[in-house]
Every structure is written in C-alpha cells, then in structure tokens.
Motif scaffolding. Sequence first.
Motif, mmCIF file in Angstrom:
data_model
loop_
_atom_site.group_PDB
_atom_site.id
_atom_site.type_symbol
_atom_site.label_atom_id
_atom_site.label_comp_id
_atom_site.label_asym_id
_atom_site.label_seq_id
_atom_site.Cartn_x
_atom_site.Cartn_y
_atom_site.Cartn_z
ATOM 1 N N GLU A 116 0.710 -1.191 0.035
ATOM 2 C CA GLU A 116 0.008 -0.078 0.038
ATOM 3 C C GLU A 116 0.912 1.213 -0.020
ATOM 4 O O GLU A 116 2.261 1.231 0.577
ATOM 5 C CB GLU A 116 -0.938 -0.126 1.310
ATOM 6 N N TYR A 117 0.417 2.183 -0.597
ATOM 7 C CA TYR A 117 1.180 3.522 -0.625
ATOM 8 C C TYR A 117 0.097 4.645 -0.506
ATOM 9 O O TYR A 117 -0.621 4.893 -1.259
ATOM 10 C CB TYR A 117 1.856 3.673 -1.896
ATOM 11 N N SER A 118 0.151 5.254 0.712
ATOM 12 C CA SER A 118 -1.055 6.225 1.267
ATOM 13 C C SER A 118 -0.650 7.271 1.413
ATOM 14 O O SER A 118 0.357 7.742 2.441
ATOM 15 C CB SER A 118 -1.569 5.457 2.448
ATOM 16 N N GLN A 119 -1.078 8.423 0.666
ATOM 17 C CA GLN A 119 -0.741 9.823 0.707
ATOM 18 C C GLN A 119 -2.127 10.618 0.902
ATOM 19 O O GLN A 119 -3.249 10.136 0.416
ATOM 20 C CB GLN A 119 0.141 10.407 -0.462
ATOM 21 N N GLY A 120 -1.987 11.951 1.343
ATOM 22 C CA GLY A 120 -3.206 12.504 1.428
ATOM 23 C C GLY A 120 -3.027 13.954 0.756
ATOM 24 O O GLY A 120 -4.018 14.835 0.756
#
Lengths: 382, 382, 382, 382
Positions: free
Chosen positions: C166-170
């Motif tokens: 997973e690669y989670s940015q906001g």
Amino acid sequence: MPRTLRLAMIGGGEGAFIGAIHRAAAALDGHWRLVAGAFSSDPDRNRRSGEALEIAPERRYSSLEALLAAEAALPAAERVDAVAIVTPNHLHAPMAIAALDAGFHVFCEKPMALDLNEARSIAEAQARSGRQFALAFTYSGYPLVEEARVRVARGDFGKIRLVQVEYSQGWLSRPIDREGNKQAEWRTDPARAGLGGCLGDIGTHAFHLAEHVSGLQVRDLCADLTTHVPGRRLDDDVSVLLRLEGGARGTLKASQVAAGDENGLKLRIHGELGGLEWSQMEPNSLVLRWLDRPTEIVRAAGPGLAEATLSLLRTPSGHPEGYIEAFANLYRAFAMRISDSAGTDLDSAFPSVDAGLRTMAFVESVIANSASDKKWTTLAPA
Amino acid sequence: MPRTLRLAMIGGGEGAFIGAIHRAAAALDGHWRLVAGAFSSDPDRNRRSGEALEIAPERRYSSLEALLAAEAALPAAERVDAVAIVTPNHLHAPMAIAALDAGFHVFCEKPMALDLNEARSIAEAQARSGRQFALAFTYSGYPLVEEARVRVARGDFGKIRLVQVEYSQGWLSRPIDREGNKQAEWRTDPARAGLGGCLGDIGTHAFHLAEHVSGLQVRDLCADLTTHVPGRRLDDDVSVLLRLEGGARGTLKASQVAAGDENGLKLRIHGELGGLEWSQMEPNSLVLRWLDRPTEIVRAAGPGLAEATLSLLRTPSGHPEGYIEAFANLYRAFAMRISDSAGTDLDSAFPSVDAGLRTMAFVESVIANSASDKKWTTLAPA
Amino acid sequence: MPRTLRLAMIGGGEGAFIGAIHRAAAALDGHWRLVAGAFSSDPDRNRRSGEALEIAPERRYSSLEALLAAEAALPAAERVDAVAIVTPNHLHAPMAIAALDAGFHVFCEKPMALDLNEARSIAEAQARSGRQFALAFTYSGYPLVEEARVRVARGDFGKIRLVQVEYSQGWLSRPIDREGNKQAEWRTDPARAGLGGCLGDIGTHAFHLAEHVSGLQVRDLCADLTTHVPGRRLDDDVSVLLRLEGGARGTLKASQVAAGDENGLKLRIHGELGGLEWSQMEPNSLVLRWLDRPTEIVRAAGPGLAEATLSLLRTPSGHPEGYIEAFANLYRAFAMRISDSAGTDLDSAFPSVDAGLRTMAFVESVIANSASDKKWTTLAPA
Amino acid sequence: MPRTLRLAMIGGGEGAFIGAIHRAAAALDGHWRLVAGAFSSDPDRNRRSGEALEIAPERRYSSLEALLAAEAALPAAERVDAVAIVTPNHLHAPMAIAALDAGFHVFCEKPMALDLNEARSIAEAQARSGRQFALAFTYSGYPLVEEARVRVARGDFGKIRLVQVEYSQGWLSRPIDREGNKQAEWRTDPARAGLGGCLGDIGTHAFHLAEHVSGLQVRDLCADLTTHVPGRRLDDDVSVLLRLEGGARGTLKASQVAAGDENGLKLRIHGELGGLEWSQMEPNSLVLRWLDRPTEIVRAAGPGLAEATLSLLRTPSGHPEGYIEAFANLYRAFAMRISDSAGTDLDSAFPSVDAGLRTMAFVESVIANSASDKKWTTLAPA
C-alpha cells in the motif's frame, strides 16, 4: 478449579473507583461471589450501594465490626471466605488485622499500611491467624510480567546489571486535591494516605515490580522527593537511585505531575547478554533485546511462553487482555490458595505480606534519605 | 546560500567511523568541499585515505602543524576555511587551539576536551581569534529537537517541572575494549578519553540535549557512576538526579552496558500543562501529551511546525530524515555563520563553546559527586 | 571506491523538490560531483540555479541538446559521465534516449515514460548504447528492503502466499492542482504525467517494491481506479487485486486522497512459515513474524543482517538513516557499475530498464482493466 | 443498573474457547448470572462442565429442547432470561429460532447462520417473538470503535472517500484442520461452518466493522477467494474491492494463512479532511490524522471522548481494557435493553438482526462474485 468462594467488601461504595475494579476482577473467572459488604460509613450510601450490588439486606453491614461479628456467627457453608479491603490507606492495618483475627482471609488494597510498623502488625496477624493475605500489587498479575520474571530467574540475560522502573502519571498536575476531587483529596492527606503521596500510591507499585521481576533486593537508595504543586501536603514526584544486591544499579522514577501522562508504568532490566522491556500500557508484549541476535517481541498467548505465563491467559493471541484481567489473576490465585490446604510460599502466586513489608520499608527509607544530606540509605534485607 | 567553503579534516582516516559521518554531513548540502587533511599519523594510512578521498597530494599533510602552516600560506581564495577535528578526545584541545590561533574556524568532535580547564582554554582561543567554533552535539541538529526547544521556550507547557533524559547503548557490554576493538579501546582509556567513559561519550550528549531543549540549567546533581565490566578503567554506566533552575527536577541515565540497546537517546519534559517526548531512534516524530486534550504527534514536515524547524528539513513529510541530516544541519549552520559577518549568539544555531563548557563542568561535577558521600553537588551557572 | 564521477542535471531548478534530493543523494558519498546542467527552460531561472549550485557559467546550458553537444565535445577527462533527468514525466523518454544515444549514462526519475511504448524505446536505446540506465525507484535502496528481498529469496518464509502493498498519501485531498500548486498541477495533467495520476506517481512505486521484494511477477490483476476530487483529470486513488506467479495472492492500494497520510508505503509478505512487514516511514526496522517462535525486529546495522544489507548502511545501529540515504544507495550503485567494466545484471543493484518496463506494463494493464467489465487482465511476463 | 439477569448457555463445554469468553463477558459487570445450560451433547462432558460451573444439577440439560421446555415451565422469577448460543455455525439458526419462539432472548455467536435464507428466518423469529437478539460482532463493543463511529457520523472527517479494513490471522497456515485441531476442523467444514471459511469466520467481522463505523453500506463488490492450504474445503484467504454508497471506495482483506499474524483486525477510514485508524490489537488508541493539523491520538478514558464512548469504559486512562471488556459491553447493552421496556433501534447498542442480514448477504455476494468472470456484484441495500 475451586468452588466459588464468598467475598465481603469493605469500602467501595457508589463512586469509588477501585471497589468496582475489585468486584469485576473477582467476578471475571467465577471464583468469587460478592455476598456481603460494608460499603460506606454513610448509611444511605451503604444501602444504595448494597442494593445496586444485589446484596441481601441482612448482609449489608454498617461497619467492619458488624460484618465480622455477624459473618463469623454464620454456618461455615454460608459465611464469607474473605474480606476485600478497599478503603483509604489509614484503615488498611486495623481492618486487615481485625479480619484476619476473626478468621477471614484478606485481600487488601495497597499500600499495605501507613508505615512499616503497621505493616509488621499485619504480618504478625497473618502469621498467627494462618489466613491468606493478598495485597493488590496488581501489575504483577500481568502474564508478561510473569514471563519477564521467569526469564530473568532462569538466566536468559545472564547476571543482571541494570534495573530501571518508572511510573508516570499526570492527573495531580493541578491542585485538584483542593478543588473537591475525592480521590486526590485523601491521597494527598497524610492522615489518610500515610507517609508518602506519589511515593506510597505508585512508587510502591514501581518498587514492587522492580524487585519482583528482577529477583533482586534493593540494598541502598538515594532519593529526591518533591512537591511541585503549591500547598500540597505530600510529595507528588519521586526520583531514586538504587543499588541492588549483586552489584546491579537502578533508577526509580514516579510522578503524578507528569502532565498528560496516563498510567505509564514501565520496567527495563538488562543483564550481560540482553535486556527486557515491559510497559503496562501495552501489556501484552514483552520486548527482548539481545547483544547478538535480533530483538524479539514475545506476545501474550504467542509462541515461546513459559508454562507459568500460559496459566495466566484467557484469550488466544491477538485478543488483548488488560488491567482487570491482571487483577483477576490475583483473585484467582488467592482463591486457589485458599481452596488448597497448603499455605506456604505466599509471594509466588500473589503479592502478600513480604511484598507489603518490603514496600513499606522502601517508603520509609526514601523519606528518610530525601530529608538527609547523606547520600545513601541502606534498606534492610527482607 | 553561501558559496561552497573549503574544509580540512584532522583524523578520520580509513576505518574511522565518525570521520566518514562528518564528511557525509559536510557534503550533503553542498556547502563544504573537503580539500585537505591529515587523516592519520601513520604515513601509509594517511596517503591511502587521502587518495580515496581524492585530496590533492600536496594537501595531504603529515600533521596538523604542517597543515596549518601550509594552508595559512595559501592565498585566501584557496586556503581552507575550517578544520574538522575528529581525533580521540585528548587531542581536541591542543588541536582546536592551534587551529583557531592560526585563524581557522573549527568544527570539533565532542566532548570538547579532557577536562574543564582545557575547555576554558579553547573558549579563550575562540574569543581571541574571533573564529567560529562548532561542537558536534549532533542531536541538537534534529528538526524536531528544535521544534521541542521552541515549544518549551514559548511556554506551550507552562512552567517546566520535570526533565528526564536517557541515553542507552549496549555495545560495551562485553570487554571488547580489551579484545582489539579500537573504538572501545580509546574510549575507555583515561589518557585518551578524559575523565569520563560513558559519562563523557554519551552522558554529555544527554546533558546537552536536556539543557538545550528545556532552556534550564542544572543547579545541583547527585550521581552514581559505575563500571560493570571487570577491568574497565572508566565508568560504563551513569545515573544522575538533577535539580534545575526554577525548581524543575530531573533524571539523567546513560549506559553503555544496556545489552541489546542501540542508541537510545530519549528526552521527556513535562510542564504544568503537558509534556513532550522525543526519541532519537524515531526522530521525525515529537509526541505532545496534554492535560485536557488528546495526545498530538507533530511530524517532520507536517502541519504545525515552527519556522525554525522548517528551515532544518529537506524532504516532504513521510520521507524520513536521519542522523546524517541532523549532522548536516550543524555543518550548514556553521557555514552560514562563517559566510555571515556577524558573530554573536553562538549557541543558538549550532553548539559552541558555551555547550562545551557546560558539558565539561557537568562531567567534573558528576565525577566529584560520585566519589563523595555528600548528596548534592552544585554545578556553577554558565 | 570509484573515482568521483561527473554529473549533469536536466531540470531541478529553483524550487523543484526532487532535483534537490538527487543532488543531495549524489553528493552524500562523494562519488558524484555536479558540474553541468540545464536546470530550467527559463533562462533567468536556469542562470540563478546554476549560480547557486556553483556550476561554471560555460556549463550552464540552455537545453539538453546544447548540453549533450557541448559535453560530448569535451575531453573525456572533463566530460560529464552521466545525466540525471528530473523533469516532468513526458520529457523522460525523449531526453533519456537522446542522452543515451549521445553516449552518456542516465539516471532517470520515475515513471520511466508516458506509456509502455516509450519505455520500450528507452530500453532499446539503453541496449544499443551500452550505457547504464538507472530509474529512481528509490525505495528499493533502503537497506531493510534489501534484507527483506534476501530473506524471501533464500526461503526463510517458505513458499510465498500473500503480498500486500500500500502507498497512502493525502496531499491531493483538496483540488490544489487547480489552485496553483505546481507539483500537483503537472502530476494531474495527462499530457505531462502520462496515463496514470496516483497510479503512475506512486502506484508504480508500490508495484515495483512488491515484485522486487517478493521475487514474484504479477500474472493477473483486477483494478478499480477512481478520481475522488471533482474536476481532476487523472485518477487519485487505486485499488488492485493481484494474482502472482506460483499462486500467491496480493492487494495493491495507492491513494493520494487519504487525507492526513504522509508517505505511507508499506509492504507485507507472508509465506507458509511466517511473514515480513516493512514500512517506509520507519525504514530501519524489518518485522518478522513466525508461526512457531516470537516476532523478531531486525534493525539496520543490528545483528542478523545479510552481507548485501550491510553494504548499504553508513551508520551504527540506532543512528537512523532515511530517504536521502536510500536514494544515495542508488547513486552509489550506479557509480560503481559505471566504474566497473562489466555491464550485466542491471536490475540487481539499482532499478533499471526491466523495472521500468514492468511498471509501465502495470500502468497500462490497470487502466485497461479498470475500464472493463471483465474481471481479470493478464500482465505479460517480462 | 438493571437487576442481575439469568443466562443459560448452549454449547461451550470443557475445552471450548468461545464459551468461556461469553461467561467471563457476561459475569464481568454483574448483570448476568449463568444458572442453566446444555454444554455438550456428550452427557459426561455436559455433567462435568455443569459441575465446574456450579450449575444446579436440575438445570444441566441434555439438549436445547429440554432446556427450553423446562425453563419455560419455571416461574418467571426463576426462569432464565436469555440463552447464549455458542455452538458451531450450523446450529445457530435452528437454535436461535427455537429459543426466540419459546420466549427467550438470544445472544448468538457469529456468523448468524449458514446462509442468508437462514438468517432471514431468524430475523422473522425475532420480529414475531418481540425478543431481543444479539449477535457477537464483538469488535463493535470496543470503546474506541464507538468513538470512531461517532466522529464519522458527526462529520469530523467530511465526506468519506476511503474505507480500508483488514483482518489478518495466521493460525490456519498449516493443515491443522486435518491434524485433530477441533477449532480448525469445524471451521473448515462446509456442513458446520457454512458457505465461507475465512470469509464467514473473520471476513464477516471485518465487513461489519467497516459498515458499522463508516455508516455507509457497500453497494458493489469484486472478490477473490482463495484456498492456499491444499485439501482444505473452504477458503482461507479473502480479498475484496468495495464500492460504497456516496462514492466511497474500499478494500477488505481477510486471511487465516498470514503466517505469524495473530488477530490483526484494523480499520482505516478517510474523508475529505482527515482520517482515522483503529487496530484491535492496540484497542485503546484511536489515531486521527488531519490535512491541516498534527496527528491526534485519542485514548480510552482520556480527554476528548464522546459521551457514548465514556459509557463503555470501566477503568481510568492508561489502564488497558481488552477483548473481554469489549465483549462485556455487548452483554451489558443486551441486559439494559431487556430490562428496558422499549425495543426499537436494535443495532445501535449491540449488533442484532440487521447486522446479521448484512453480513450474510456479504458472504453470499462474495462467493457469487468470486466464482464469476464478471467484475462487480451488487449487494442489495438493507
């Protein structure tokens, strides 16, 4: 599994925190049923508490004396087996002695007493009565505290060199003891709390945990007791250097003015080969660090646990057990000891008079040292 | 951004750990170019090191003296601007003084010197030379250490009550100082390391960090120095109780025999309203706990940072910066100060002589107190 | 250690984020010196950037073409060895091909190109030129990613069953691409970013990491691409089910609208015997969980590491290394490969054309599948 | 606080895991007393279990039918109030219906039934009986799950965009279902477990938690069910893409072959303004991340909690509550609902028929989709 035993409670009426915890812990495994109590010296509060707890009216007593007299007169099959004492500290000693002398087992809140002399009187009463005495040093009931103790004892870390224990709370950061907070009020009142404030309330927990897990007794200590909140009558912050038997060195830090901290009891022990770390706020992990191999995380109900640890667990791995479960482990051990005829080796399954005597000696030594210009105070071996 | 400055290095030849770190830190932002050096007193090792670093043959010097003489004779546009001293401790003072007196800025490894007297001599040389002097208390270069300092200084936590610092390593758990480990060997040799072992090597880091972030000076201390490994000539374990200005209480614990621990430098500070926690091994988070609102995690390059913190960051949030980046922040500040004509306020951007004097006074006070039966030793204010 | 190589940079002028990172990474170990560049198509900006970077005026070029022509005409001992391409995505392919064909090695930002066809053209140019081509899949440069790869490859976990990445940015949660944020603007513009938004920008990182560490190629995928922010022209959220060779199952989740998340790249792989977890935001730990023994935490520079991992570390254990250091590992491997005469086995030391081709095939397959009602799309094996 | 209610248990004899948990959870707060049961179809085991639990001999029943008949004939003041069904899944529906129809409230283990049709039959029985029906989706009983639900519902995060839930276990990594492990045996037997293996056992927990906290229903799903362990008759690994009402996207991952994982249930939800993360293995923290301010950690019994959350807590902050306490919250809510005359709004305090119907519809849809080449399957709204 023993038959269900019958419990009476002294104190712990409406609004009291620790009484409710004792009841939950005693109920959890079905070994205890609360059937009697003197929950408050206020008759209305006592009645309401008894009703809420579904105690039969005739077993809602107005005082400990009334309770002991009436229960002792009941047939053995109905009489309570044990009395849980959850009052402020100044009542621990007289009540425990009275209950033991009346032939009842006692589960007592900590600290054991106001001072070491009182603690000795309880120990004597325990010895002459032949009854069991359990002391609520709850944290030793956590499964991974037992795992830590076993691993130190069997030499996993080699000779122990360092013992670091801390207990950090922030709830007394403001002068709530003078603003109507009942818990804060009596805990900072020397007449009800005893010689130590933070020292007696949580410093004793830290001290007990350190000696219990390390298996080493503190020989000498050097302490700095402080009261940070103006007007407070007892210490709210404790720092102690420790020298333990065998040459280990330690530190003990306890504070109730570490604003924002919750209930940060943490123990670290290092030996020649590695070290352990356990933190009460994440109690289901035990961290093991090693000189020559990767860090290990031993988990509650996970692989690699000692038999003694497994016996303290109720749920499969990954299903967290908490504070009430740790407490329930003490109540379970207490029930098993009572149901069993043998009566030796008191401190191995639950904290008892020895733990109480050590912690009260610690309190007195810290207070003496803190008031002195002399660096080290020797704590007499148990 | 300043022009690129020219750096010479003393020590730090093949196999030395800290020299390579200095070089990486100096190179990272492009403010420094290593152009000269005396990397080893062994001619072959010096030559090989110089070749590997692509230093021109004529600027590979056999000694500091040779370096200072030759560089001083070069035109200003070629001459090195600063000398990085990364030798064992006993050479810090003579070398730093020589370099300053020859007109070069100095970036010196810590501890500043063998004792406070030597440190004072460096301070005098710095003052008379008008040159910059930076001291490698690297941990103050971390962005979130700066954030912590700013927040304490602006009163976020109210009056400070507690300062707890610890620095826990395990690499000296075995007697490797007698088994050929060069790093261990000189660090436990009083002639080369100075008065303190663990105390000088990492206790000074802990002390500096505590005073730097809290903004409070230690007034009195009470210490217990120990050597756990038989035959070791300096301490390997340090425990200190601290009393700081304004009534704050503190503890400082440093150990190099905490077997299994890596580089556990951790700082906690609590005031009336809340507290902070920073841990070097997870340096990009700063934990803030509060009496009356949820815990906050302030993150490197995340929302809520002070301007001063932002200036120390190179990557967007979530891209970890580490030890070399913290070190590079000192080298960058050092370059900027040199490029700038003004020369006051030394300790705000990088640790300088004041930090050195304080830490050497700390070392001497701990040693004096530890050898004494008297409880408290006063540390003279800076 | 090779001699210092000479680097030119295309793009990366004032204010660009990734150019500065490339420069720091290239400088860190002293293997590269930036001596030439075409930093911006805006002449003023190009000049200012070149000055700030202390590039000689004659080597501040107005375009890549000018750079290639002039540098090729220099004597070999002065000519740049490699060109770093840090422009928006649509320029990667033409520039990389031109640089390779002019005889220069290339270090290119990811994604490799706008689509698979372009990527193939680069691969052909690389093959015919015999030059090195490095692709900035930075995360494979972390030491503990290498440790993870080695452990999977040698069978520590048995046959692999699960791969979760997973690669989670906001940072794209709000429509900042239409509010003047340059980074956001070109990354959401199909003409400059290519076929994928979040998919190309970070989905490719996740995909590369998963295949790189697991050693398994994705065979079939099923995807759901979404654009959450109204008006945005490319996807900002990606969910993919994966079927890998050998029967392993996987999930890939990438998002740039996970509001509040920073740079949460995380990989988990499980085999028959245990599993691993690595998280980019705490990159110096690798968690290993086992069926039959306690969890292990393998630490950077701690005990138990593979040789290959040790070669990627610069500091002792407990001194955190971060993103720039991981990036520098790619630049170091690139330098070593160039300095070495052999030229095979491109993808083992740094991501190269194979990694680029796989990730572009992934991007195209995800887009095709997401637009289809058919469940599975086969990704051709490399 | 209600009077103590009387509970009967079906199943849960010696050696059963979940029966003991139900008993502890029911006992913890004193709202339930176990007075009757049919613990095993094996008469000896039933008798021994009843004795150990101190059930009166006449209330140790040989079957559910016997229990219902005899208890219904008792005076209301002695009769059990509710029946806890802790048998394998295939018995849930017939037993729940029989108990409801006999006029008893039911607390049933999950999954509700073998399939959706059975679940509908229970729902009908619940409706016609007017009795309460509680379903053991235990994780919704955690205080910080309630806090998460409240915060999403009141709009703290804005419109929800992402829902990610995972439930990772490793205990079925080996073929223990064919090596005598009773728990594994029936859970992988379609006749006793129902349509789903991992899907029914823990996938339903994950699905329920996701819908419960997000307040959003899943509209469409795309699934990949796998059986990794050869010879196993049901799935042991589940991956699902979710499309929820309002445009939110989600992923659901459940596995029982994630070797080394314990009980890793984790939920993440992101909206336009920020996101939350909750992990069952550290249940007393709720992590809140924000676009524009620092990350917050909301702690059990700490500042900032909703009223609804506070009502689910028993201990002061920093005293961990765990799985049994979460379970006890369901039993407490169940008791309060029964003691209260009103009977609407079933799902708000404890999971009931709606939760059961949704989760069974989920199971059937996943199985249908996984067997199909069509990408999306619509899950009918409740």
